[in-house]
Design an enzyme around this catalytic site. Sequence first.
Site, PDB file in Angstrom:
ATOM      1  N   GLU A  80       0.817  -1.225   0.000  1.00 29.82           N
ATOM      2  CA  GLU A  80       0.000   0.000   0.000  1.00 29.82           C
ATOM      3  C   GLU A  80       0.848   1.271   0.000  1.00 29.82           C
ATOM      4  OE1 GLU A  80      -3.828   0.404   0.189  1.00 29.82           O
ATOM      5  OE2 GLU A  80      -2.726   1.990  -0.784  1.00 29.82           O
ATOM      6  N   ALA A 138       1.775   6.778   0.455  1.00 27.09           N
ATOM      7  CA  ALA A 138       2.019   6.366   1.855  1.00 27.09           C
ATOM      8  C   ALA A 138       0.802   5.649   2.428  1.00 27.09           C
ATOM      9  CB  ALA A 138       2.425   7.567   2.711  1.00 27.09           C
ATOM     10  N   ASP A 144      10.506   9.699  -9.170  1.00 28.28           N
ATOM     11  CA  ASP A 144       9.710   9.186  -8.049  1.00 28.28           C
ATOM     12  C   ASP A 144       8.237   9.102  -8.450  1.00 28.28           C
ATOM     13  OD1 ASP A 144       9.129   8.695  -5.104  1.00 28.28           O
ATOM     14  OD2 ASP A 144       8.025  10.552  -5.427  1.00 28.28           O
ATOM     15  N   LYS A 203       5.637   5.695  -9.163  1.00 25.65           N
ATOM     16  CA  LYS A 203       4.287   5.497  -8.604  1.00 25.65           C
ATOM     17  C   LYS A 203       3.266   5.266  -9.719  1.00 25.65           C
ATOM     18  CE  LYS A 203       5.477   8.178  -4.511  1.00 25.65           C
ATOM     19  NZ  LYS A 203       5.572   9.537  -3.951  1.00 25.65           N
TER      20      LYS A 203
END
Lengths: 373, 373
Positions: free
Chosen positions: B155, B160, B231, B235
């Site tokens: 998750e 986060a 980054d 994701k």
Amino acid sequence: MSAKQVFVAVIGLGGVGKAFLSQLSFLQQRLSKQNPPIDLRLVLARRSTKQLFSSNFEPLNVQTVAQDLDKNGSPPPPFNETFGQLARAPGKVVLVDNTSDQGLASLYPMVLQRGISIVTPNKKAFSDKYDLWHSIFSSAANGTGSPSNGYIFHESTVGAGLPVISSLKELVETGDEVAKIEGVFSGTMSFLFNSFQPVGGGGGTFAAEVKKAKGLGYTEPDARDDLNGLDVARKLTILARIAGLPVESPTSFPVQSLIPKDLESAQSGDDFLEKLPQFDSEMEKIKDEASKEGKVVRFVGSIDVASKQVKVGLEKFDVSHPIAALKGSDNIISFYTKRYGSNPLIIQGAGAGGDVTAMGVTGDLLKVVRMLQ
Amino acid sequence: MSAKQVFVAVIGLGGVGKAFLSQLSFLQQRLSKQNPPIDLRLVLARRSTKQLFSSNFEPLNVQTVAQDLDKNGSPPPPFNETFGQLARAPGKVVLVDNTSDQGLASLYPMVLQRGISIVTPNKKAFSDKYDLWHSIFSSAANGTGSPSNGYIFHESTVGAGLPVISSLKELVETGDEVAKIEGVFSGTMSFLFNSFQPVGGGGGTFAAEVKKAKGLGYTEPDARDDLNGLDVARKLTILARIAGLPVESPTSFPVQSLIPKDLESAQSGDDFLEKLPQFDSEMEKIKDEASKEGKVVRFVGSIDVASKQVKVGLEKFDVSHPIAALKGSDNIISFYTKRYGSNPLIIQGAGAGGDVTAMGVTGDLLKVVRMLQ
């Protein structure tokens, strides 16, 4: 490898029930292909006047079961008898309660004790007297009940398919401290106030907006069933209890009704709608007061966990507040917690409707199936 | 009743790892009191230079393990050896990888095949070559691997502790059709652009805002590691794959870097920051263009599932758009689906930080423990 069987019983075949059946069909396909395969087998369908039960536990056809029930269904026996029949299934059983039946809800503890799991959008079970809540969760295997009892999940009781209950549970279960929960919990109220006082000005009279909402099918048949605030109060009761407050009932905290006192006894929903314009000036005054402060008025619910205060009613919000910016009939729920600090965790989107409500139910069914594996 | 044991091994004791240990302590208490009780037993702690392993599988003290590791830890053996030791535990084992170690990530398939479950915020494992993704999920029991293999949950690799991955999975698994995913996926980028071009005007120069963000600890030690967009691309790769697009790698689709070409080879992060103001006029021009259209510029990622397009970079948004209204370093993720129609399902809140990242990991651990029951 032979497929493991999980038996599914569906009660309630209205809008949510029909949408659920369509999703169940998708899920059956999906689970039949996983490793190991699962045979998610529909063995009972029931609505108020009819029941179709596969007494040899051979599968009913999910695609045609709604019509089959109409054509071949028998008058339904008492619920107790139905659960007795289900308990004889040669494997685990999940009851999908797509009704809003209080009587059925009161039987949940017994159902769970028989080892039958439950997934449901039925708010009554979780928002009525605290005794019933306590009895349900002290019977459930995922409460404090025996591990051989059934599991229970009810994501769709708040915010339909939005991940509201699962998120709150995860905050609590991982040790975050929930300070406050606030939001717009009713699609009807959301639509009404987003139209009555949109950010940027405009909007019709309150009575006109209620009439419009009813015309669009956004209200209950009698709009007073939305305007009395009880639906929101039920959702707040559920969230407050998960957050650790033993709220006694949805009428045990302040709930503002938008039904003018003089119209509570109006003879019908239509009669009510006809007389509502007489009270427009009151709502106009509230709207003007908010406007003067650069704010808009919204119908919200909030839970202050520390002070144990739960309330439902009109509040003013700055036009830059996420609650003010809501669109259509969307819900928004904000969790203020220790970990999230000053900016809350926010979940937003459609909080009503057959498809999204059924999605919460289907998602819960998937959770149960995985725990039964 | 004697408690069932689940053995926990923690690798990585930085900010997330320490926050996780604190939450693990809470979870141990909670699970020890449930029915039946679960003994969630820490048996291994490891960081880059040291390892502490309880070879008799007696519990390590969660409260003191960070200090105990410093004091009594041994030089860590190769990972393979560690996993061999863990596989001898007299019960199920969960590996908690709180590192961002690519080498460790590449061992996940082997770990899962040994029956060890994994929970982790390590993006590398899920966003690198598609081969590794495929290998991980064809090894996992909750993928297409053998039911006796380990489970894997991640998750915290996107947003986060926000319920981003679980929500997307539920949409997919219950048969909704995801049309588009869009959002702000980086706390650093969120803070930078919310400060650079706040709704209502104002904001410092771009270089000044980067410097401010670094001063507040919102960037990586070398700010270029945020500004290159990788980054965010990682994701997006993860979400696209869950949505069904076999994205090859985070560099296989358009990613806009905010590092001026001439500064890519700057000798150090400090050297870069010193020279960045020379390029302020370029960013100012972008900001002005957006302003003229009544919009603001934000650094976003989007996935168009139908056209299979993934991209990361600057986009203009109307000031009334939820992405424009974001505050602080919050993330926002919108899911446009068939069921949700024109108003997406939106999840918003802090998407970085030790406590909330660890919460996603702890929540995943709880899921695994429940599936192992």
